[in-house]
Motif scaffolding. Sequence first.
Motif, PDB file in Angstrom:
ATOM      1  N   PRO A 613      -0.771  -0.894   7.504  1.00 14.05           N
ATOM      2  CA  PRO A 613      -0.491   0.135   6.691  1.00 14.05           C
ATOM      3  C   PRO A 613       0.844   0.973   6.987  1.00 14.05           C
ATOM      4  O   PRO A 613       1.310   0.876   8.049  1.00 14.05           O
ATOM      5  CB  PRO A 613      -1.780   1.085   7.032  1.00 14.05           C
ATOM      6  CG  PRO A 613      -2.672   0.061   7.768  1.00 14.05           C
ATOM      7  CD  PRO A 613      -1.716  -0.902   8.461  1.00 14.05           C
ATOM      8  N   LEU A 614       1.347   1.351   5.717  1.00 18.56           N
ATOM      9  CA  LEU A 614       2.757   2.353   5.828  1.00 18.56           C
ATOM     10  C   LEU A 614       2.564   3.443   5.409  1.00 18.56           C
ATOM     11  O   LEU A 614       1.927   3.512   4.238  1.00 18.56           O
ATOM     12  CB  LEU A 614       3.726   1.098   5.265  1.00 18.56           C
ATOM     13  CG  LEU A 614       4.348   0.074   5.902  1.00 18.56           C
ATOM     14  CD1 LEU A 614       5.295  -0.790   5.255  1.00 18.56           C
ATOM     15  CD2 LEU A 614       5.102   0.312   7.354  1.00 18.56           C
ATOM     16  N   PRO A 615       3.221   4.448   5.662  1.00 17.79           N
ATOM     17  CA  PRO A 615       3.454   5.929   5.033  1.00 17.79           C
ATOM     18  C   PRO A 615       4.154   5.703   3.620  1.00 17.79           C
ATOM     19  O   PRO A 615       5.087   4.592   3.508  1.00 17.79           O
ATOM     20  CB  PRO A 615       4.157   6.666   5.905  1.00 17.79           C
ATOM     21  CG  PRO A 615       4.277   5.831   7.282  1.00 17.79           C
ATOM     22  CD  PRO A 615       3.977   4.318   7.098  1.00 17.79           C
ATOM     23  N   ALA A 616       4.013   6.353   2.809  1.00 22.23           N
ATOM     24  CA  ALA A 616       4.489   5.971   1.353  1.00 22.23           C
ATOM     25  C   ALA A 616       5.997   6.043   1.502  1.00 22.23           C
ATOM     26  O   ALA A 616       6.573   5.431   0.768  1.00 22.23           O
ATOM     27  CB  ALA A 616       3.979   7.218   0.413  1.00 22.23           C
ATOM     28  N   PRO A 617       6.660   6.806   2.229  1.00 16.31           N
ATOM     29  CA  PRO A 617       8.175   6.831   2.064  1.00 16.31           C
ATOM     30  C   PRO A 617       8.780   5.561   2.691  1.00 16.31           C
ATOM     31  O   PRO A 617       9.832   5.077   2.055  1.00 16.31           O
ATOM     32  CB  PRO A 617       8.741   8.222   3.332  1.00 16.31           C
ATOM     33  CG  PRO A 617       7.396   9.037   3.113  1.00 16.31           C
ATOM     34  CD  PRO A 617       6.302   8.405   3.017  1.00 16.31           C
ATOM     35  N   SER A 618       8.001   5.078   3.899  1.00 14.93           N
ATOM     36  CA  SER A 618       8.783   4.005   4.409  1.00 14.93           C
ATOM     37  C   SER A 618       8.433   2.788   3.153  1.00 14.93           C
ATOM     38  O   SER A 618       9.170   1.765   3.170  1.00 14.93           O
ATOM     39  CB  SER A 618       7.983   3.645   5.800  1.00 14.93           C
ATOM     40  OG  SER A 618       8.375   4.482   6.461  1.00 14.93           O
ATOM     41  N   ALA A 619       7.100   2.742   2.562  1.00 14.38           N
ATOM     42  CA  ALA A 619       6.680   1.831   1.876  1.00 14.38           C
ATOM     43  C   ALA A 619       7.654   1.641   0.594  1.00 14.38           C
ATOM     44  O   ALA A 619       8.335   0.593  -0.050  1.00 14.38           O
ATOM     45  CB  ALA A 619       5.574   1.997   1.407  1.00 14.38           C
ATOM     46  N   THR A 620       7.967   2.870   0.141  1.00 18.99           N
ATOM     47  CA  THR A 620       9.125   3.000  -0.885  1.00 18.99           C
ATOM     48  C   THR A 620      10.422   2.264  -0.533  1.00 18.99           C
ATOM     49  O   THR A 620      10.866   1.782  -1.393  1.00 18.99           O
ATOM     50  CB  THR A 620       9.090   4.594  -1.171  1.00 18.99           C
ATOM     51  OG1 THR A 620       7.842   4.869  -1.764  1.00 18.99           O
ATOM     52  CG2 THR A 620      10.102   4.697  -2.593  1.00 18.99           C
ATOM     53  N   VAL A 621      10.913   2.734   0.492  1.00 18.59           N
ATOM     54  CA  VAL A 621      12.207   2.357   0.860  1.00 18.59           C
ATOM     55  C   VAL A 621      12.401   0.714   0.896  1.00 18.59           C
ATOM     56  O   VAL A 621      13.038   0.012   0.383  1.00 18.59           O
ATOM     57  CB  VAL A 621      12.815   2.775   2.149  1.00 18.59           C
ATOM     58  CG1 VAL A 621      14.061   2.162   2.611  1.00 18.59           C
ATOM     59  CG2 VAL A 621      12.959   4.401   2.082  1.00 18.59           C
ATOM     60  N   LEU A 622      11.375   0.283   1.699  1.00 17.29           N
ATOM     61  CA  LEU A 622      11.168  -1.372   1.753  1.00 17.29           C
ATOM     62  C   LEU A 622      10.971  -2.214   0.559  1.00 17.29           C
ATOM     63  O   LEU A 622      11.419  -3.049   0.330  1.00 17.29           O
ATOM     64  CB  LEU A 622      10.201  -1.537   2.719  1.00 17.29           C
ATOM     65  CG  LEU A 622      10.388  -0.988   4.393  1.00 17.29           C
ATOM     66  CD1 LEU A 622       9.278  -1.537   5.263  1.00 17.29           C
ATOM     67  CD2 LEU A 622      11.818  -2.085   4.594  1.00 17.29           C
TER      68      LEU A 622
END
Length: 718
Positions: A613-622
């Motif tokens: 699981p990833l927080p939304a900001p990190s998932a968006t960048v990746l």
Amino acid sequence: MLGPRLARLIVTVVLAAFACVYVLAAPFRTGDAPRAVGTVVVTVLLFVSLLAWVLPGAARFRGVALATAQALLACLDVLVFGTSVGILAFAAGPLLLASYALPAAAVLAGGVVVAVLRFPDAAAATDAAITPVLGALVVYGLVRLADRVADLAAARPALTMAAVAQERLRIATELNTGIGRGLDAITAGSRRALDDPAELDEVLRVARRSLADARAAAADFRSRSLAPEATAARALLAAAGIEAEVRTDHEEPLGSAGALLATVLREAVTAVVRQGTATRCAIETAERDGQVRLRVSNDGPPTAARGEEGLAAAAERVEAAGGTLTTGLGADGRFTVEATIAATPRPVSVPDPTAYGLSVTLLAVVVAGFCVKGLLHVPWDAGLPVAVLGMALLAVLQLRWTADAPPRHPYAVLAGQTLLSLVPVLWFGTAWLGAAGFLAGTFLVALPIRVGAPLVAAAMAATGAMTAALSQGPARIVNYTVSVLVTGLVVYGLVRLARLVRDLRAAGAELARAATVQERLRAARDLHDLLGHSLAAMLLKCELARRLAGADPARAEAELTEVVAMAERARADLRAASGAGEPELSLEIEAESARSVLTAAGVETRVDLGHGPLPAPSATVLSAVLREAVTNVLRHSAARHCAIVTTNEAGLVTLTVDNDGLDPRARREPPGSGIGNLTTRLAAVGGSLTARADGDGGFRLQARLRPDTVVDGVPNAG
């Protein structure tokens, strides 16, 4: 903030100096101790109450009650204790600040009556009557200017946000007019193509045009700023093993001028890299007299000259815009490409442009008033016309120091003002002693404080000595001596506050311009990284559906259905690019979309997601990194295999994209803006990006970040 605090300090010091004049004169004017004490007490009370109009913490005390109390105290000081009518400025000034113009005029009129009753001589009475008027203007002007300084400082964040909002509106209008309509047409056409495959030709045409529009818009937004292109050039030179030196001295945004110079920079640096013989390259920018200059020099042999195709085309564009581009050996023996073009007008401005003019006008009125006070005591037969001419020249010299730029020969002007302030005392006596106050103001304005302060002290000493030499009593000596300091502080306060207003306006405009540049670059990144990928994927899916329409209708229908879904997601990307919403992407969905798009392009794809699981900001960048990586595989390689792998080791998430489509024999080309965009995105959240070939035909792009340090898209320092 320093600006408002400094402004209030200046006002407080000037008002304190004003009060000191009446406190020091009390023993000489009243003649007895009780009245002298009364004068001192009332004057101090007036000064302290006046600070309520200066200090923001005392703002709750302002109003009609305070202004009335100050008027009563000033009248008591004049009528009971015999203080000079000049103290009425401490009553009329607050009344003007409270917008009570008629009561202020009544107070000043009372001062005229008292002056006439005290001084039977018309010149002396007029002199005394002018003093409270000038004092009230000074009090009013200084406090208002300090308020303007505070307002400008407080308005800078709002101005910045307004500039960003204006830029977002412009971007949204531009994008929705072209690309937005294109997305609508793709969605509608894809749905029609589900029933009539012949519609696919029109969908493909619109998709190609929309993709070209998105790429052109991204390039345009990015190229309007020269600084990012300089950063990309530094990275390209470093990758080629060339030591790069970048020095920028221009204001952003440059608009169309920046776009042209960015093209020149890109072509010049590409020529240096292709030449392959340079070891050092310097990139310099400068902006002077409305012209922006770009200079690129390197120590390689002068073989990359203007004949280079790209550089020649750039030269034609620069010259068509009225600029110049030259190539050749510079004075330092290095091969140089230099372009100069007129700077584009910058639309960002700070409101309230009248504040600086107000301060200069107020100073002019005060200077004129003091000149009139002095001339009142010069008889016609004692050379009044010459005195008028001399005072006028002094006023001009004084106001010259309020200009944006100092005089061409400042020390000559200062020497002339010094002579004109002191020497005429030999002819005009006490009538000219007040001129030393303007000289003291010039010392404080024009010179560093460590030099100006001793010179002010010297001017005070000289005035005291000249007053004594003119057989004046102790009261007059003290008055003239202290007045030099007070007048100097008034001049300094008005000029310094004027400059504070000017500097804050300039700083606010610069901040707004910088925010506008950043907003434009953000839009360029989102267009390239998000919308560009979506449009490229839709185009690929539409082409695949057209090929499958006859052979496998069911598969073609599935591809078109996915195109419609992609178009809806692209709409969200468009809103994010125009600043109407923040993009929020899922890495899992992006990975599956990448697998689908690559498979449709004939690339065998392996996806192995182990990040958890990833927080939304990190998932968006990746997800943005993955989109760019897939786009590069499709556009820049002939890959047959691609692997998308994520890992999470001790809180460090790594995304790796490998493909085997790089031809090791191909000529090295300068990278596009995508890698630079992603490097910027990751750096903003404390991550890093590497992209390199392995020498055997493979290429790896790898991104790393720690999700637990990213909060709302920015690094968490806590």
